[in-house]
Enzyme design. Sequence first.
Site, mmCIF file in Angstrom:
data_model
loop_
_atom_site.group_PDB
_atom_site.id
_atom_site.type_symbol
_atom_site.label_atom_id
_atom_site.label_comp_id
_atom_site.label_asym_id
_atom_site.label_seq_id
_atom_site.Cartn_x
_atom_site.Cartn_y
_atom_site.Cartn_z
ATOM 1 N N GLU A 130 0.956 -1.357 0.069
ATOM 2 C CA GLU A 130 0.010 0.142 0.076
ATOM 3 C C GLU A 130 0.821 1.322 0.047
ATOM 4 O O GLU A 130 1.010 1.693 1.180
ATOM 5 C CB GLU A 130 -1.032 0.119 1.144
ATOM 6 C CG GLU A 130 -1.652 1.177 1.148
ATOM 7 C CD GLU A 130 -2.738 1.599 2.501
ATOM 8 O OE1 GLU A 130 -2.517 0.603 3.411
ATOM 9 O OE2 GLU A 130 -3.304 2.489 2.648
ATOM 10 N N LYS A 138 -2.843 -1.993 -3.065
ATOM 11 C CA LYS A 138 -3.790 -1.198 -2.359
ATOM 12 C C LYS A 138 -3.130 0.431 -2.577
ATOM 13 O O LYS A 138 -2.210 0.710 -2.176
ATOM 14 C CB LYS A 138 -4.080 -1.392 -0.969
ATOM 15 C CG LYS A 138 -4.645 -0.143 -0.332
ATOM 16 C CD LYS A 138 -5.267 -0.633 1.224
ATOM 17 C CE LYS A 138 -5.911 0.280 1.873
ATOM 18 N NZ LYS A 138 -6.448 -0.132 3.082
HETATM 19 P P1 13P Z 1 -8.891 4.908 4.377
HETATM 20 O O1 13P Z 1 -9.867 4.297 3.480
HETATM 21 O O2 13P Z 1 -9.580 5.472 5.462
HETATM 22 O O3 13P Z 1 -7.879 5.832 3.974
HETATM 23 O O4 13P Z 1 -7.994 3.733 5.236
HETATM 24 C C1 13P Z 1 -7.742 2.713 4.514
HETATM 25 C C2 13P Z 1 -6.374 2.015 5.033
HETATM 26 O O5 13P Z 1 -6.140 1.254 5.292
HETATM 27 C C3 13P Z 1 -5.170 3.276 5.116
HETATM 28 O O6 13P Z 1 -4.074 2.497 5.517
#
Ligand code: 13P
Length: 340
Positions: A177, A219
């Site tokens: 991510e 992600k």
């Molecule tokens: P948000 O959708 O609130 O940005 O959170 C997703 C997430 O896992 C951030 O690391």
Amino acid sequence: MPTPELSDVAKNLVLAGKGILAADESFGTIQKRFDRIDVVSTEETRQAYREMLFTTPDLEQHISGVILFDETIRQAAVDGTPFAEILSKKGIIPGIKVDKGAKPMAGFPGERITEGLDGLRERLGEYRELGARFAKWRAVIIIGEEIPSSVCINANTFAMARYAALCQEAGIVPIVEPEVLMDGDHDIGRCAKVSESTWVSLFSALHQHRVMLEGLLLKTNMVLPGKKCDKQASVDEIAEATVRSLRRTVPPDMPGIVFLSGGQGPIEATERLNAMNAMGDHPWGLSFSYGRALQQPAINAWKGEASNVPAAQNALFHRAKCNGAARDGKYSVEMEKQAS
Ligand code: 13P
């Protein structure tokens, strides 16, 4: 070598009509969310809140996996059933956040590097025993006048690739991510450039670390103008810019890309995902892994009161249903009227 199970889990997380609920807020982040509803964050209130989320009736219709925090994967419902078991009994795959946060990067003012590799092999082994079948590691890339630097991007993606290799060794699907933050006044073009550079660096690092793309999910952020940019963008502009940048940089062998909400409003996040899927077929499944965009209406309805649990669960189910439709390009604002 990665097992076929890894690619099955990765594919199951992005099945049609479904996506991921991110419920892995660290102690600091959940406190911030609870502050807004005047609830003190304690082990008991966090347990009660997460039990409300995970026992939402029929959640599995639209949620394929839930990302948990270290404390949460060790917690149980009041009847003693561990949360991971509650989820897997419903057919929802338990996941775990394993990074230790984005820390200021020495020598690079304003930039951050995510830590958490030390002891990770042992922690992954334990998380697998506790039921986790996928994991998440988040890095933040901040846009400013002279940042991000390529050193910051590359240091983060290198660490992320090491994490991903360790996950696959442990039989856990890594979600990588990188989040290009929405903070700032930059325009959508700058976000596109920074996102593309980040994704190129990431997939190069993953390749060098011999990570199997079929057993992995990305992600990431949508391509958006900064929150303070004078020129905001339409739903279609955002969908087109995001898909274009992803197509330029993300290999087609990977089963799915799940978006974070990152401060977008719940309905905005749904509309933009829907617009991308309505554009037609893409090489990867395009789905969601929202934290705030799924939880905000639910936490506002809950307010820390047991008597509000049914209303809060309705609110969560509704957002999950709308995003499940957006996963397939079948959402319309008319669906919002169905919220009870
Ligand atoms: P948000 O959708 O609130 O940005 O959170 C997703 C997430 O896992 C951030 O690391």
